[in-house]
Scaffold this active site. Structure first.
Site, PDB file in Angstrom:
ATOM      1  CG  ASN A   5      -1.313   1.243   1.217  1.00  0.00           C
ATOM      2  OD1 ASN A   5      -1.548   2.097   1.043  1.00  0.00           O
ATOM      3  ND2 ASN A   5      -2.210   1.546   2.187  1.00  0.00           N
ATOM      4  CD1 TRP A   6       3.296   1.237  -3.180  1.00  0.00           C
ATOM      5  CD2 TRP A   6       4.178   2.783  -4.353  1.00  0.00           C
ATOM      6  NE1 TRP A   6       4.943   0.736  -3.628  1.00  0.00           N
ATOM      7  CE2 TRP A   6       4.776   1.745  -4.424  1.00  0.00           C
ATOM      8  CE3 TRP A   6       4.759   3.835  -5.417  1.00  0.00           C
ATOM      9  CZ2 TRP A   6       5.856   1.312  -5.158  1.00  0.00           C
ATOM     10  CZ3 TRP A   6       5.637   3.533  -5.994  1.00  0.00           C
ATOM     11  CH2 TRP A   6       6.516   2.806  -5.918  1.00  0.00           C
ATOM     12  CE  LYS A   7       0.279   2.886   4.804  1.00  0.00           C
ATOM     13  NZ  LYS A   7       0.447   2.843   6.447  1.00  0.00           N
ATOM     14  CG  HIS A  33      -5.804   1.797   5.574  1.00  0.00           C
ATOM     15  ND1 HIS A  33      -5.049   2.957   6.203  1.00  0.00           N
ATOM     16  CD2 HIS A  33      -4.353   1.113   4.929  1.00  0.00           C
ATOM     17  CE1 HIS A  33      -3.616   2.413   7.204  1.00  0.00           C
ATOM     18  NE2 HIS A  33      -3.617   1.322   6.159  1.00  0.00           N
ATOM     19  CD  GLU A  68      -2.547   5.609   6.888  1.00  0.00           C
ATOM     20  OE1 GLU A  68      -2.621   4.888   5.470  1.00  0.00           O
ATOM     21  OE2 GLU A  68      -1.941   4.876   7.601  1.00  0.00           O
ATOM     22  CD  GLU A  78      -3.417  -3.024   7.079  1.00  0.00           C
ATOM     23  OE1 GLU A  78      -2.193  -2.802   6.903  1.00  0.00           O
ATOM     24  OE2 GLU A  78      -4.062  -0.899   6.885  1.00  0.00           O
ATOM     25  N   GLY A  99       3.261   2.159  10.536  1.00  0.00           N
ATOM     26  CA  GLY A  99       3.952   3.312  10.517  1.00  0.00           C
ATOM     27  C   GLY A  99       4.927   3.729  11.566  1.00  0.00           C
ATOM     28  CB  SER A 125       5.622  -2.023  11.971  1.00  0.00           C
ATOM     29  OG  SER A 125       5.463  -0.466  12.421  1.00  0.00           O
ATOM     30  N   GLY A 160       2.513  -0.862   4.240  1.00  0.00           N
ATOM     31  CA  GLY A 160       3.250   0.869   4.027  1.00  0.00           C
ATOM     32  C   GLY A 160       4.448   0.703   3.771  1.00  0.00           C
ATOM     33  N   GLY A 161       5.303   1.259   4.051  1.00  0.00           N
ATOM     34  CA  GLY A 161       6.532   2.404   4.070  1.00  0.00           C
ATOM     35  C   GLY A 161       7.635   0.596   3.451  1.00  0.00           C
TER      36      GLY A 161
HETATM   37  P1  13P Z   1       3.602   0.786   7.592  1.00  0.00           P
HETATM   38  O1  13P Z   1       3.883  -1.029   6.557  1.00  0.00           O
HETATM   39  O2  13P Z   1       4.200   1.591   7.024  1.00  0.00           O
HETATM   40  O3  13P Z   1       3.110   0.279   8.612  1.00  0.00           O
HETATM   41  O4  13P Z   1       1.726   0.769   7.857  1.00  0.00           O
HETATM   42  C1  13P Z   1       0.924  -0.679   6.986  1.00  0.00           C
HETATM   43  C2  13P Z   1      -0.261  -0.103   6.463  1.00  0.00           C
HETATM   44  O5  13P Z   1      -0.588   0.922   6.530  1.00  0.00           O
HETATM   45  C3  13P Z   1      -0.769  -0.825   4.686  1.00  0.00           C
HETATM   46  O6  13P Z   1      -1.756  -0.545   4.280  1.00  0.00           O
END
Ligand code: 13P
Length: 246
Positions: free
Chosen positions: A6-8, A93, A95, A163, A169, A205, A226-227
């Site tokens: 997920n590149w957000k 998600h 977020e 999640e 993050g 993470s 994510g990251g």
């Molecule tokens: P991180 O891997 O950056 O913690 O993010 C997880 C995430 O929200 C994937 O959708």
């Protein structure tokens, strides 16, 4: 096993270079039966999907509107994502639940919209830190699964991503025992309503150094990253660390 990135809100057309590196290394994972999915920002979906035709990396969106089209400025429908080459979309998600006030009901509508367009819906659930501290993890996650992934969905085109909000993050992850407990709960909920097995991803993470341990947990069928999904070496490092589970 599915490793999804997920590149957000990260990436521009310049990111094609990094995505090209992912494509080059993808066979290291796909040869071991691991499915790869990258969900870039919507503006890059067509570009990524065009490039991905030569590879085994599937492309997904990060959100969709419940309706097919109409007067919804700034929104994107599942049908548009599909037409641009996406085969999946993340919905609900944390977020989006936090930033845009998305409710379980809306998330369920988005998941249905995704499936209407032929996409796999990746429905996200997870507790906040306050909910975990209050001992409410299991009740919160159970309620989210019940209301965001109703039995009317097509299990063959459904993935659940667990999640924990506090793990996103932050570099913090739940213990493997805690991951196992929540995934077992989600599995039981899904088996109550669907005959077909549904993949359950862990997210929060995940990085190459903890992927093997997290992905080995029972009922963990992959990761939503994510990251670490922004860099080919980290993303493929996670995929390659995945144990063979089918
Ligand atoms: P991180 O891997 O950056 O913690 O993010 C997880 C995430 O929200 C994937 O959708």
């Amino acid at each position: 096993m599915l490793i999804a990135g997920n590149w957000k809100m990260n990436g521009t057309p310049d990111s094609m270079e990094e995505f090209g590196r992912m494509i080059a290394r993808a066979p290291e994972a796909t040869a071991r039966g691991i499915d790869l999915l990258v969900c870039p920002p919507a503006v890059l979906i067509s570009k990524f999907a065009d490039r991905a035709t030569v590879s085994k990396i599937a492309i997904g969106g990060q959100d969709c509107h419940p309706k097919e089209k109409g007067a919804h400025t700034g929104d994107i429908s599942a049908e548009m994502l599909a037409a641009c080459g996406a085969s999946a979309v993340i919905v609900g998600h944390s977020e989006r639940r936090a930033d845009h006030g998305e409710t379980n009901q809306l998330v369920a509508e988005k998941a249905a919209a995704a499936q209407r367009a032929g996409l796999t819906a990746i429905v996200c659930v997870g507790e906040t830190e306050a909910e975990r501290d209050a001992g409410q993890t299991e009740s919160v996650v159970a309620a989210q699964v019940d209301a965001s992934a109703p039995p009317s969905l097509d299990a063959a085109k459904l993935v659940i991503a667990y999640e924990p909000v506090w793990a996103i993050g932050t570099g913090r992850t739940p213990s493997v025992e805690d991951v196992a407990a929540v995934h077992a709960l989600i599995r039981a909920k899904l088996e109550e309503r669907f005959d077909v097995p549904v993949r359950i991803l862990y997210g929060g993470s995940v990085k190459p150094s903890n992927a093997a341990e997290l992905l080995a947990v029972e009922n963990v069928d992959g990761a939503l990253v994510g990251g670490a999904s922004l860099k080919a070496d980290d993303f493929l490092g996670i995929a390659i660390a995945a144990p063979k589970k089918g």
